[in-house]
Design an enzyme around this catalytic site. Structure first.
Site, PDB file in Angstrom:
ATOM      1  N   GLU A 155     -15.355  12.405  11.067  1.00 12.84           N
ATOM      2  CA  GLU A 155     -14.640  13.337  10.183  1.00 12.84           C
ATOM      3  C   GLU A 155     -15.634  13.950   9.215  1.00 12.84           C
ATOM      4  O   GLU A 155     -16.815  13.593   9.204  1.00 12.84           O
ATOM      5  CB  GLU A 155     -13.519  12.595   9.439  1.00 12.84           C
ATOM      6  CG  GLU A 155     -12.405  12.137  10.385  1.00 12.84           C
ATOM      7  CD  GLU A 155     -11.363  11.282   9.703  1.00 12.84           C
ATOM      8  OE1 GLU A 155     -11.338  11.213   8.470  1.00 12.84           O
ATOM      9  OE2 GLU A 155     -10.567  10.662  10.436  1.00 12.84           O
TER      10      GLU A 155
ATOM     11  N   HIS B 108      -6.318  17.926   0.852  1.00 12.14           N
ATOM     12  CA  HIS B 108      -6.717  17.881   2.268  1.00 12.14           C
ATOM     13  C   HIS B 108      -6.708  19.310   2.778  1.00 12.14           C
ATOM     14  O   HIS B 108      -5.751  20.047   2.552  1.00 12.14           O
ATOM     15  CB  HIS B 108      -5.745  17.013   3.076  1.00 12.14           C
ATOM     16  CG  HIS B 108      -6.303  16.627   4.410  1.00 12.14           C
ATOM     17  ND1 HIS B 108      -6.496  17.546   5.417  1.00 12.14           N
ATOM     18  CD2 HIS B 108      -6.737  15.444   4.890  1.00 12.14           C
ATOM     19  CE1 HIS B 108      -7.017  16.933   6.466  1.00 12.14           C
ATOM     20  NE2 HIS B 108      -7.173  15.647   6.175  1.00 12.14           N
TER      21      HIS B 108
ATOM     22  N   HIS C  63      -3.629  15.420  -1.639  1.00 10.65           N
ATOM     23  CA  HIS C  63      -3.712  14.365  -0.623  1.00 10.65           C
ATOM     24  C   HIS C  63      -4.070  13.000  -1.209  1.00 10.65           C
ATOM     25  O   HIS C  63      -3.515  11.991  -0.802  1.00 10.65           O
ATOM     26  CB  HIS C  63      -4.772  14.793   0.397  1.00 10.65           C
ATOM     27  CG  HIS C  63      -4.990  13.848   1.521  1.00 10.65           C
ATOM     28  ND1 HIS C  63      -4.012  13.556   2.440  1.00 10.65           N
ATOM     29  CD2 HIS C  63      -6.084  13.128   1.891  1.00 10.65           C
ATOM     30  CE1 HIS C  63      -4.491  12.710   3.338  1.00 10.65           C
ATOM     31  NE2 HIS C  63      -5.741  12.410   3.013  1.00 10.65           N
TER      32      HIS C  63
ATOM     33  N   ARG D 100     -13.746  11.782  -2.447  1.00 12.44           N
ATOM     34  CA  ARG D 100     -13.735  10.675  -1.484  1.00 12.44           C
ATOM     35  C   ARG D 100     -14.186  11.138  -0.102  1.00 12.44           C
ATOM     36  O   ARG D 100     -13.764  12.189   0.389  1.00 12.44           O
ATOM     37  CB  ARG D 100     -12.319  10.113  -1.376  1.00 12.44           C
ATOM     38  CG  ARG D 100     -12.152   9.056  -0.301  1.00 12.44           C
ATOM     39  CD  ARG D 100     -10.750   8.498  -0.318  1.00 12.44           C
ATOM     40  NE  ARG D 100      -9.788   9.473   0.114  1.00 12.44           N
ATOM     41  CZ  ARG D 100      -9.285   9.546   1.347  1.00 12.44           C
ATOM     42  NH1 ARG D 100      -9.687   8.709   2.283  1.00 12.44           N
ATOM     43  NH2 ARG D 100      -8.377  10.446   1.642  1.00 12.44           N
TER      44      ARG D 100
ATOM     45  N   ARG E 181     -14.637  17.420   2.261  1.00 16.32           N
ATOM     46  CA  ARG E 181     -13.328  18.033   2.043  1.00 16.32           C
ATOM     47  C   ARG E 181     -13.248  19.015   0.887  1.00 16.32           C
ATOM     48  O   ARG E 181     -12.523  19.992   0.946  1.00 16.32           O
ATOM     49  CB  ARG E 181     -12.341  16.922   1.737  1.00 16.32           C
ATOM     50  CG  ARG E 181     -11.549  16.608   2.914  1.00 16.32           C
ATOM     51  CD  ARG E 181     -10.613  15.510   2.627  1.00 16.32           C
ATOM     52  NE  ARG E 181     -10.529  14.799   3.896  1.00 16.32           N
ATOM     53  CZ  ARG E 181      -9.903  13.680   4.067  1.00 16.32           C
ATOM     54  NH1 ARG E 181      -9.298  13.121   3.052  1.00 16.32           N
ATOM     55  NH2 ARG E 181      -9.869  13.122   5.246  1.00 16.32           N
TER      56      ARG E 181
HETATM   57  P1  FAD Z   1       0.476   2.796  -0.558  1.00 17.63           P
HETATM   58  O1  FAD Z   1       0.224   2.521   0.854  1.00 17.63           O
HETATM   59  O2  FAD Z   1       0.860   4.175  -0.917  1.00 17.63           O
HETATM   60  O3  FAD Z   1       1.610   1.813  -1.089  1.00 17.63           O
HETATM   61  C1  FAD Z   1       2.156   1.979  -2.374  1.00 17.63           C
HETATM   62  C2  FAD Z   1       3.272   0.967  -2.579  1.00 17.63           C
HETATM   63  O4  FAD Z   1       3.606   0.874  -3.949  1.00 17.63           O
HETATM   64  C3  FAD Z   1       4.565   1.298  -1.855  1.00 17.63           C
HETATM   65  O5  FAD Z   1       5.058   0.123  -1.284  1.00 17.63           O
HETATM   66  C4  FAD Z   1       5.496   1.743  -2.979  1.00 17.63           C
HETATM   67  O6  FAD Z   1       6.865   1.497  -2.739  1.00 17.63           O
HETATM   68  C5  FAD Z   1       5.008   0.855  -4.088  1.00 17.63           C
HETATM   69  N1  FAD Z   1       5.355   1.361  -5.429  1.00 17.63           N
HETATM   70  C6  FAD Z   1       4.842   2.437  -6.063  1.00 17.63           C
HETATM   71  N2  FAD Z   1       5.413   2.574  -7.275  1.00 17.63           N
HETATM   72  C7  FAD Z   1       6.311   1.562  -7.392  1.00 17.63           C
HETATM   73  C8  FAD Z   1       7.236   1.178  -8.396  1.00 17.63           C
HETATM   74  N3  FAD Z   1       7.381   1.852  -9.551  1.00 17.63           N
HETATM   75  N4  FAD Z   1       8.018   0.106  -8.173  1.00 17.63           N
HETATM   76  C9  FAD Z   1       7.926  -0.585  -7.011  1.00 17.63           C
HETATM   77  N5  FAD Z   1       7.068  -0.274  -6.028  1.00 17.63           N
HETATM   78  C10 FAD Z   1       6.274   0.783  -6.220  1.00 17.63           C
HETATM   79  N6  FAD Z   1      -7.051   7.082   4.205  1.00 17.63           N
HETATM   80  C11 FAD Z   1      -7.980   6.659   5.098  1.00 17.63           C
HETATM   81  O7  FAD Z   1      -8.853   5.862   4.759  1.00 17.63           O
HETATM   82  N7  FAD Z   1      -7.910   7.095   6.394  1.00 17.63           N
HETATM   83  C12 FAD Z   1      -6.973   7.974   6.829  1.00 17.63           C
HETATM   84  O8  FAD Z   1      -6.936   8.316   8.003  1.00 17.63           O
HETATM   85  C13 FAD Z   1      -6.018   8.444   5.900  1.00 17.63           C
HETATM   86  N8  FAD Z   1      -5.084   9.350   6.277  1.00 17.63           N
HETATM   87  C14 FAD Z   1      -4.112   9.700   5.391  1.00 17.63           C
HETATM   88  C15 FAD Z   1      -3.094  10.545   5.807  1.00 17.63           C
HETATM   89  C16 FAD Z   1      -2.042  10.848   4.962  1.00 17.63           C
HETATM   90  C17 FAD Z   1      -0.954  11.771   5.420  1.00 17.63           C
HETATM   91  C18 FAD Z   1      -2.028  10.310   3.645  1.00 17.63           C
HETATM   92  C19 FAD Z   1      -0.907  10.609   2.710  1.00 17.63           C
HETATM   93  C20 FAD Z   1      -3.059   9.486   3.221  1.00 17.63           C
HETATM   94  C21 FAD Z   1      -4.109   9.182   4.078  1.00 17.63           C
HETATM   95  N9  FAD Z   1      -5.139   8.345   3.675  1.00 17.63           N
HETATM   96  C22 FAD Z   1      -6.081   7.944   4.587  1.00 17.63           C
HETATM   97  C23 FAD Z   1      -5.124   7.708   2.360  1.00 17.63           C
HETATM   98  C24 FAD Z   1      -4.564   6.281   2.483  1.00 17.63           C
HETATM   99  O9  FAD Z   1      -3.537   6.260   3.439  1.00 17.63           O
HETATM  100  C25 FAD Z   1      -4.016   5.765   1.168  1.00 17.63           C
HETATM  101  O10 FAD Z   1      -4.924   6.007   0.127  1.00 17.63           O
HETATM  102  C26 FAD Z   1      -3.763   4.270   1.244  1.00 17.63           C
HETATM  103  O11 FAD Z   1      -2.943   3.990   2.343  1.00 17.63           O
HETATM  104  C27 FAD Z   1      -3.121   3.777  -0.031  1.00 17.63           C
HETATM  105  O12 FAD Z   1      -2.739   2.452   0.145  1.00 17.63           O
HETATM  106  P2  FAD Z   1      -2.151   1.646  -1.088  1.00 17.63           P
HETATM  107  O13 FAD Z   1      -1.890   0.269  -0.592  1.00 17.63           O
HETATM  108  O14 FAD Z   1      -3.025   1.818  -2.253  1.00 17.63           O
HETATM  109  O15 FAD Z   1      -0.773   2.400  -1.457  1.00 17.63           O
HETATM  110  C1  SIN Z   2      -7.294  12.570   7.989  1.00 14.32           C
HETATM  111  O1  SIN Z   2      -6.954  11.935   8.984  1.00 14.32           O
HETATM  112  O2  SIN Z   2      -7.743  13.719   8.018  1.00 14.32           O
HETATM  113  C2  SIN Z   2      -7.152  11.905   6.675  1.00 14.32           C
HETATM  114  C3  SIN Z   2      -8.248  10.952   6.510  1.00 14.32           C
HETATM  115  C4  SIN Z   2      -8.357  10.520   5.090  1.00 14.32           C
HETATM  116  O3  SIN Z   2      -7.631  10.973   4.225  1.00 14.32           O
HETATM  117  O4  SIN Z   2      -9.244   9.700   4.839  1.00 14.32           O
END
Ligand code: FAD
Ligand code: SIN
Length: 542
Positions: A120, A248, A357, A392, A296
């Site tokens: 990527e 993104h 994003h 990032r 990005r």
């Molecule tokens: P999340 O997975 O967002 O989990 C947050 C949790 O907190 C949820 O369970 C929610 O319910 C809970 N929560 C929040 N507020 C409260 C509250 N007030 N009370 C109770 N619960 C709460 N990253 C990569 O490295 N590779 C990729 O390919 C990639 N692709 C992506 C594609 C998309 C479409 C998106 C949106 C993001 C992508 N990212 C990617 C980024 C990555 O997915 C996220 O940064 C990562 O998954 C975040 O994980 P997390 O555990 O921090 O939070």
């Molecule tokens: C993507 O698949 O383009 C998202 C990857 C990322 O947010 O790290």
């Protein structure tokens, strides 16, 4: 009648990759202790579930090396990464990927049994493990299944965390300068009885994810409202570098769709997809020698500029020259989504536009995930660890979340063993939530309209390109929304919608405040009044 108080040994807010990784490690180490995971909707409704491209890691030792991954991360971060943290994440990351494979995540393999590695923007080598174009869904599935096999982990769904409990709730004066602010647990809104209850715990991990929903167009699901950051700010903890919002470059452009835009993963460009403007020109070569695979921030700004020059609401991603069978194999979800709206990727170009994003800044942590508040840790997208700097590198987020969830676990284990989690404050004396003087809201429009206004202000004034005047305007309007919403909060029975609005206003304020302080253009923050980088390298901490 007194509100219910729950007690747990380890409290986790969030059921995405960060929260569940930590919960699993604690659960294995302390089989007789209770781990409580709170999540505001369904367990798997997280940013994690929507990750497409994959997880970066140095896997192919023949061509790749830690140094190359470190270098790519530092270049993307545009001078602001903490090098020590970058080294930690890159070097420990491979072990963490092995952890999730052991928990059952299946990454795509070639016929010879070796993992297929994707590429990527900003990566100099093929190093991204993936599961087709639904990597996050597969990782979240594996985590949720592993958690289900642990009897000592309880997941409480549809439970909204309203605020952190600190000694402030015991009547002590707490300011930003208080040296021992201590987290004793949280107040939650129990949706089954609409009561605010207390969950007390000696140690809490915030893993609340991102804040994309403060923008009109975002790849993030509806849960991504920055609640953890807002809670820590209210509790007088430290927040860092909120101006670095990553847009993104290629969200699917679908007129009329609000809330969450469908992502077209950067891996499509990694496999040969080409960005074109409305005249069909492959414009990226005018902006950067890495063309479509530049980091990005550069690609998103180039698209923004092309859209403005040509007066269009999107550009195109051209995949017509790519092998259709290979496309379908690697990107089945994208293929089907495009087909469902009449786009045949072998014949038509895909309309795409940038969308909010990822939040690079957040709750400031040290290299063990410790926040500025005692007994409170943060990991995943809500944290600012120093890895991402001003921008990032793609697919480094899932990696960071796992590495820091593990480090939080190690530190908590260490402190538990040495008795350092103990506190002088008596959590049992924490009062019930005071809901006196509040009534059911007369009209929800006061909340829903303000929410739209927040998204409008942030998109129009605090997007990819900023100016001082735009930031000043944004701040004035956010101040007004803040005043109105605080008045509502004082008099209205709490609902998740009202709490989210309040949190989104706080997060918007923090983004604008940090953006205003940064008198330069660096990484994801581009202000035309200061188009150059300052010689002074600084993190903005509020
Ligand atoms: P999340 O997975 O967002 O989990 C947050 C949790 O907190 C949820 O369970 C929610 O319910 C809970 N929560 C929040 N507020 C409260 C509250 N007030 N009370 C109770 N619960 C709460 N990253 C990569 O490295 N590779 C990729 O390919 C990639 N692709 C992506 C594609 C998309 C479409 C998106 C949106 C993001 C992508 N990212 C990617 C980024 C990555 O997915 C996220 O940064 C990562 O998954 C975040 O994980 P997390 O555990 O921090 O939070
Ligand atoms: C993507 O698949 O383009 C998202 C990857 C990322 O947010 O790290």
């Amino acid at each position: 009648m007194a509100a219910t108080t729950h007690q747990t040994d380890f409290l986790v807010i969030g059921s995405g990759i960060a929260g569940l990784t930590y919960a699993l490690k604690i659960a294995d180490t302390y089989p007789d202790k209770k781990i409580t995971v709170i999540t505001k909707t369904q367990t798997d409704e997280t940013n994690t579930k929507y990750a497409q491209g994959g997880i970066a890691g140095v896997w192919d030792a023949e061509h790749d090396s830690f140094n190359k991954h470190i270098e790519d991360t530092l270049i993307a971060g545009d001078g602001l990464c903490n090098k020590e943290v970058v080294e930690i994440v890159v070097k420990e990351g491979v072990e963490r990927i092995h952890d999730i494979i052991e928990w059952g995540a299946r990454f795509d393999k070639a016929e010879d049994g070796e993992y297929k590695l994707g590429k990527e923007g900003g990566h100099s080598e093929y190093r991204i493990l993936h599961h087709k174009d639904v990597t996050g869904k597969e990782m979240e599935r594996a985590l949720v299944e592993a958690v289900a096999a642990h009897k000592n982990i309880e997941i409480i769904k549809h439970c909204f965390v309203v605020d952190l409990i600190t000694q402030h709730h015991l009547g002590y004066l707490v300011t930003k300068g208080t040296p021992d602010i201590t987290c004793l647990g949280v107040y939650v809104l129990n949706h089954t009885n609409n009561q605010i209850e207390k969950i007390l715990s000696p140690v809490t991990l915030l893993a609340t994810g991102g804040n994309g929903q403060v923008y009109r167009s975002t790849t993030n699901p509806f849960i991504a409202t920055g609640d953890g950051v807002a809670m820590v700010y209210r509790a007088k903890g430290r927040i860092e570098n909120m101006e670095f919002i990553q847009f993104h470059p290629t969200a699917l452009y679908e007129p009329g769709v609000r809330g969450q835009s469908f992502l077209i993963t950067e891996a499509v460009r990694g496999d040969g997809g080409i960005l074109r403007n409305k005249n069909g020109e492959a414009f990226m070569e005018r902006y950067d020698h890495r063309k479509d695979l530049a980091p990005r921030d550069i690609v998103a700004r180039a698209i923004d500029s092309e859209m403005k020059i040509n007066g269009t609401e999107h550009v195109y991603l051209d995949c017509r020259h790519m092998d259709l069978e290979k496309f379908k194999e690697h990107f089945p979800n994208i293929y089907e989504k495009c087909k469902s709206i009449g786009i045949d990727v072998s014949k038509h170009m895909i309309p795409v536009a940038p969308a909010a994003h990822y939040s690079c800044g957040g709750i400031k942590t040290d290299e063990w995930g410790r926040t500025s508040i005692h007994n409170l840790y943060a990991a995943g997208e809500c944290a600012s660890t120093g890895l991402h700097g001003a921008n990032r590198l793609a697919s480094n987020s899932l990696l960071e979340a796992m590495v820091f969830a593990h480090r939080c676990f190690l530190d908590v284990k260490d402190k538990t063993t040495s008795g350092k989690i103990a506190t002088q404050y008596d959590a049992n004396a924490v009062p019930d939530w005071n809901a006196s003087g509040t009534n059911q809201p007369k009209e929800m429009i006061l909340i829903t309209q303000s929410l739209k206004e927040v998204q409008q202000i942030m998109s129009d004034y605090v997007g990819i390109v900023r100016t001082d005047t735009r930031l000043q305007r944004a701040m004035k309007r956010i101040d007004l929304l803040w005043e109105e919403t605080e008045a509502l909060y004082e008099t209205t029975t709490l609902s998740p919608q009202l709490c989210e609005l309040r949190n989104m206003i706080t997060v918007s304020y923090l983004i604008v405040k940090c953006a205003t302080f940064r008198k330069e253009s660096r990484g994801l923050h581009f202000n035309t009044d200061y188009p150059n980088k300052s010689a002074l390298l600084q993190n903005i901490v509020l």
